[in-house]
Scaffold this motif. Structure first.
Motif, short mmCIF file in Angstrom:
data_model
loop_
_atom_site.label_atom_id
_atom_site.label_comp_id
_atom_site.label_asym_id
_atom_site.label_seq_id
_atom_site.Cartn_x
_atom_site.Cartn_y
_atom_site.Cartn_z
N GLU A 627 -34.30 17.21 4.98
CA GLU A 627 -35.72 17.50 5.17
C GLU A 627 -36.11 17.15 6.60
N ALA A 628 -36.75 18.07 7.29
CA ALA A 628 -37.17 17.80 8.66
C ALA A 628 -38.23 18.81 9.08
N SER A 629 -39.26 18.29 9.74
CA SER A 629 -40.30 19.16 10.29
C SER A 629 -40.91 18.51 11.51
N LEU A 630 -41.50 19.35 12.37
CA LEU A 630 -42.17 18.89 13.58
C LEU A 630 -43.64 19.25 13.49
N PRO A 651 -37.75 12.46 6.27
CA PRO A 651 -37.57 11.29 5.40
C PRO A 651 -36.13 10.98 5.02
N THR A 652 -35.22 11.91 5.23
CA THR A 652 -33.81 11.63 4.89
C THR A 652 -32.92 11.55 6.13
N ALA A 653 -33.51 11.61 7.33
CA ALA A 653 -32.71 11.66 8.56
C ALA A 653 -32.18 10.29 8.94
N ARG A 692 -37.35 8.76 11.20
CA ARG A 692 -37.95 9.47 10.07
C ARG A 692 -39.44 9.71 10.26
N GLU A 693 -40.07 8.85 11.05
CA GLU A 693 -41.45 9.07 11.45
C GLU A 693 -41.55 8.68 12.93
N ALA A 694 -41.07 9.55 13.79
CA ALA A 694 -41.00 9.25 15.21
C ALA A 694 -42.02 10.07 15.98
N ARG A 695 -42.54 9.45 17.06
CA ARG A 695 -43.43 10.17 17.96
C ARG A 695 -42.69 10.40 19.27
#
Length: 747
Positions: A627-630, A651-653, A692-695
Motif C-alpha cells: 500500500e502506498a500513496s502520495l 502503512p506496510t512500507a 509510513r507517514e513521511a513528509r
C-alpha cells in the motif's frame, strides 16, 4: 652426461617448486582462527550463549523495525543482568554520505569502566546490533555485540586509568547512521579518545586488524597484547583507506569529528558467501572466530585504557604480523632505511665483486613479475569465459588460488632457470643473481613508497635480512651470503603468505595480480641454488601440478550449500507495467527461470539509480501487495523556484528511495520529516517505519521534472511464493533480500 649432483639438484628444485605451489594454494590454512581456550578469561561459550539470547528467533532485524525493537529489548536485558545501566539515545538522523540516508536510530551504550571528573579521553568498544533485511546478522555484527558484553563483564570493577564506554550502534547497515548520530549529536562524543570497533564480513576466519588512525603508534602498541594477535599489516590498512568501504569507525575518523581519536578496526572476513544472507546465523558462526575477536578486542581496550592521555606525540609505525603469532612494529623511517640500505649495499656488493655485469641477471625479476602477473590475470579471464558463474568459485577458493599460484611459480621458475647468470658458470656458490634481485626489490619498495606508502611492508622484512646478505658478500663470505639470501626469501614468503588468499576473498578473481608476488621468492630461491644441467624434471613437476590446479579450478562447482550464491527477487510495479527481477549478472539457476522468460535488462522509463540497472527481468500480470500513496500538501512556484511538499502514506512500507529525474536535474533543497539533506544525483533513502507517514519537502527549478520515488516492503508476496521456494539449497537471498516495490512519479 647426468651426474649424481645434478640429479640431487633436480630433485630439490622439483620439491621446492611443487612445495611452494602447494603452500600458496592452501596459504589460508596457516592462519586459521585459534580454537577457543577454556582457560582464557574471555569465555567464548558464555559470549555465544549471550548472543543466542539476544538474537532470539534469529529474524532479520533492520533499522527501525519491530524485530529490531525486540533485539534491542533483549540486549538491554543482558546489559542489566551484567549489572550495568544502559543508555538509549533516540534520534531521527540524516547523513549526506552514501548519496543521502535517513532513519530513526536508537543507540545503546553503557560505561563498563565509569569515568571520573579528571579523565575525559575514554575508550569506546563499538559494534552494531542492526542487521540487513536478508539475514539475522549473527556474524555481522552479532559477534561484535557479544564480544562487547563479554569484554565489559571482564572489565567490570577494574581500576583502569581511562574509562571504557561500550557503544552498540543502530543503523550501521543502511549508512552508519547510529555512529554518525553519536559523533555529531551525543554529548559523550567529546569525551572519547580511542575507539576499538569489532565488525565482520563473513562467519569464519582469523580476525584482521585492517584499519588504524593516522599516525598509528598508539594503535599498534595497543594491539600487541595477546598470544594470538589479529592479522595486521600496514598495507591492508592503506588499501582499506583507499577503498570506498566504510564501517562505523569511519565517522569517528572524519575530518569533522569532534576530536581526533586513536583507533583499531577488527573483523573476520572468510565465509563471506553467508555475508548479508540468512546464512549469517548462529549455526554457521565460527566459535574460533568469535574467540579471536574477543581476545583481540579485550587486549586492544586494555592497551588503550592503560595509555596515558599526556604521552609524547604520536608517530607513524610500519607493522606486520607473523601468521597471527605476533606483531612486528618499527618506526616508518626504519622501513625506509631498510629499503635504502638493502638496495645500496646489494648494489655495492655487486660492483665490488664485479658481479654486476650481465644483463640476463638484471632482467630476471622484472620479467618474471610481469609475466607471472599477466599469466595469472589471463588465466583468471580465461576461466571466466569458460565457466558459467565466472572464474571465482566461492565453494572452492583454493582451486583458483592454486591455479594462479601454479602459473605464477611455473612462469617465474622457467624465466629464472633460463636467465640466471650462474647457471652457465662453474661457481658452486654465487650470490650475484640473488643480489641483483634484492636491488630490484629495493627499487620496487622505493616506487611503492611514492605511490602507495604502506606497500613497503611487503619488502621491508626481507630487505632487512638482505642487508646482511650484502654485507656477507662484501666481506667475501659467499656461502653465508647465499644462505642469508635464501633466509630472506623464506621470510618474504612467511610475512606475505596470507595476502593473496585474503585478496581473493575480498576481491574475487580481480585479485589475480596479487599472485605475481610469488614470483619473488621463486626467483630468489632459484638464484641461491648451485649451477645445474638438468632442468626438465623441475619444470615438468611444477607444470604438471599447475595444470592439475588449472583444470580443477575450471571444473569444481562454483557454489555449494556451505558457500551459496546470492539471488534476490524484486517484484516491481510501475506505470509501464509489473516486473519480476532476479539479482546478479550471471544467469540465475534454471530452477528459478522459465526458458526464455528472463532477459538481462532494466525496466522501461525508470530513472531511479538503484532500479534502472539491468537485471534478469520478466514481465508479470500480478502487482506487488504494498500500500502506498502520495498526497501533495503544497505546490508553489515563485521566481522560477518550485517548492513541493508531499506526504507519503504507506502503512506496510519499510523503506523509500527518492531521486531527481536525472543526474543533471538536481534539486536545490531537500528535507525529510523536517531534517535537511544535501540533494545529490542519487536522491535519498529513508529506512524504517518512519517512511509510513513521511513528509518530503523539495525545492527545484520550476521548469524541471521532479523525479521518482520507490516505496519498498521487505519480503515477497504470496503470488511469487513459488518462485522464492524454487531456489536450490545453494542459493540464498542477499542484502535487502526479496522485496516488493512500487515506483511512483513525484510530479
Amino acid at each position: 652426461m647426468t651426474t649424481k649432483r645434478s640429479k640431487n639438484t633436480s630433485v630439490l628444485v622439483t620439491l621446492g617448486l611443487v612445495g611452494m605451489i602447494l603452500i600458496f594454494t592452501f596459504s589460508l590454512s596457516f592462519v586459521r582462527p585459534p580454537s577457543p581456550d577454556p582457560d582464557h578469561p574471555f569465555d567464548t561459550v558464555r559470549a555465544a550463549e549471550t548472543l543466542s539470547r539476544i538474537l532470539g528467533d534469529e529474524r532479520p532485524h533492520p533499522i527501525d523495525s519491530d524485530a529490531n525493537d525486540a533485539v534491542r529489548e533483549r540486549l538491554l536485558t543482558e546489559i542489566r543482568a551484567l549489572g550495568f545501566d544502559p543508555i538509549v539515545r533516540d534520534d531521527f538522523h540524516c547523513t549526506n554520505h552514501f548519496g543521502g540516508v535517513c532513519g530513526r536510530v536508537q543507540n545503546v551504550m553503557f560505561w563498563a569502566v565509569p569515568p571520573t571528573d579528571t579523565v575525559t579521553q575514554g575508550v569506546v568498544l563499538m559494534s552494531h546490533y542492526d542487521s540487513v533485511p536478508a539475514g539475522p546478522g549473527a556474524g555481522d555484527d552479532g559477534a561484535g555485540v557479544a564480544v562487547g558484553l563479554e569484554v565489559a563483564r571482564l572489565l567490570k570493577g577494574r581500576d583502569l586509568p581511562r574509562p571504557v564506554l561500550v557503544l552498540i550502534t543502530d543503523g550501521e547497515e543502511i549508512g552508519l547512521l547510529g555512529a554518525e548520530s553519536f559523533v555529531q549529536t551525543d554529548p559523550l562524543a567529546t569525551r572519547i579518545g580511542s575507539v576499538v570497533n569489532v565488525e565482520a564480513r563473513g562467519v569464519t576466519g582469523p580476525v584482521s586488524m585492517f584499519q588504524t588512525s593516522r599516525p598509528n603508534s598508539r594503535d599498534i602498541s595497543a594491539i600487541a597484547k595477546t598470544g594470538r594477535t589479529a592479522m595486521a599489516n600496514t598495507l591492508s590498512s592503506d588499501i582499506y583507506d583507499a577503498m570506498p568501504n566504510d564501517t562505523d569507525l569511519s565517522r569517528f575518523l572524519d575530518d569533522d569529528a569532534p576530536r581526533a581519536v586513536d583507533a583499531t578496526n577488527f573483523a573476520f572476513i572468510l565465509g563471506d558467501s553467508f555475508y548479508h544472507t540468512p546464512g549469517d546465523n548462529l549455526a554457521n558462526l565460527d566459535r574460533g572466530s568469535l574467540f579471536h575477536s574477543g581476545i583481540n578486542a579485550l587486549a586492544a581496550v586494555e592497551g588503550f585504557a592503560q595509555q596515558s592521555a599526556a604521552q609524547s606525540p604520536e608517530t607513524r609505525r610500519l607493522y606486520f604480523d607473523l601468521l597471527t603469532r605476533g606483531v612486528v612494529s618499527v618506526p616508518f623511517w626504519a622501513g625506509i632505511a631498510a629499503i635504502i640500505l638493502g638496495g645500496a649495499l646489494s648494489l655495492t656488493a655487486l660492483i665490488k665483486t664485479s658481479a654486476w655485469r650481465g644483463w640476463r641477471g638484471w632482467a630476471v625479476l622484472p620479467i618474471a613479475l610481469i609475466a607471472a602477473g599477466l599469466a595469472s590475470v589471463g588465466l583468471s579471464m580465461g576461466l571466466g569465459l569458460i565457466r558459467e558463474a565466472g572464474a571465482f568459485a566461492p565453494a572452492h577458493p583454493w582451486a583458483l588460488q592454486g591455479a594462479q599460484a601454479g602459473i605464477a611459480v611455473l612462469i617465474s621458475a622457467l624465466i629464472a632457470i633460463t636467465l640466471h647468470d650462474h647457471h652457465n658458470t662453474d661457481d658452486a656458490v654465487d650470490p650475484g643473481p640473488a643480489l641483483k634481485s634484492w636491488v630490484w626489490l629495493a627499487v620496487l619498495g622505493a616506487i611503492g613508497l611514492v605511490l602507495f606508502s604502506g606497500s613497503i611492508v611487503i619488502f621491508v622484512p626481507a630487505l632487512a635480512v638482505a642487508t646482511l646478505c650484502a654485507l656477507a658478500a662484501l666481506f667475501g663470505r659467499k656461502g653465508l651470503a647465499v644462505g642469508l639470501s635464501a633466509a630472506a626469501a623464506v621470510l618474504f614468503l612467511i610475512t606475505n603468505l596470507p595476502l593473496p588468499g585474503f585478496a581473493l576473498a575480498a576481491l574475487g578473481a580481480d585479485a589475480a595480480p596479487f599472485a605475481a608476488l610469488w614470483a619473488i621468492p621463486t626467483v630468489i630461491l632459484i638464484a641461491t641454488i648451485p649451477p645445474r644441467k638438468v632442468l626438465d624434471v623441475p619444470l615438468m613437476g611444477a607444470g604438471a601440478l599447475a595444470l592439475i590446479l588449472i583444470v580443477t579450478a575450471a571444473l569444481v562447482p562454483p557454489y555449494s550449500v556451505d558457500a551459496p550464491r546470492g539471488v534476490s527477487i524484486r517484484h516491481i510495479e510501475f506505470d509501464a507495467g509489473n516486473y519480476v527481477q532476479l539479482s546478479g549478472r550471471t544467469m540465475p539457476p534454471p530452477a528459478m527461470t522459465e526458458e526464455g522468460a528472463f532477459t538481462f535488462e532494466g525496466p522501461a522509463d525508470v530513472t531511479l539509480p538503484a532500479y534502472n540497472r539491468s537485471r534478469w527481468t520478466r514481465s508479470t500480470a500480478t502487482q506487488p501487495d504494498i500500500e502506498a500513496s502520495l498526497v501533495v500538501l503544497d505546490d508553489q512556484t515563485e521566481n522560477d523556484v518550485r517548492r513541493l511538499s508531499l506526504s507519503v502514506n504507506a502503512p506496510t512500507a519499510d523503506r523509500l528511495h527518492l531521486a531527481p529525474a536525472s543526474r543533471e536535474a538536481l534539486w536545490t533543497a531537500l528535507s525529510i520529516n523536517g531534517v535537511e539533506v544535501t540533494p545529490s544525483r542519487w536522491g535519498v533513502r529513508v529506512a524504517g517505519r518512519s517512511v509510513r507517514e513521511a513528509r518530503i519537502d523539495i525545492e527545484l527549478p520550476a521548469n524541471m521534472p521532479v523525479g521518482q520515488i520507490a516505496i519498498l516492503r521487505y519480503g515477497i508476496g504470496p503470488d511469487l511464493a513459488d518462485l522464492a521456494a524454487s531456489r536450490p539449497d545453494w542459493v540464498l537471498p542477499r542484502q535487502d533480500g526479496d522485496v516488493r516495490v512500487r515506483l511512483l512519479n513525484l510530479d
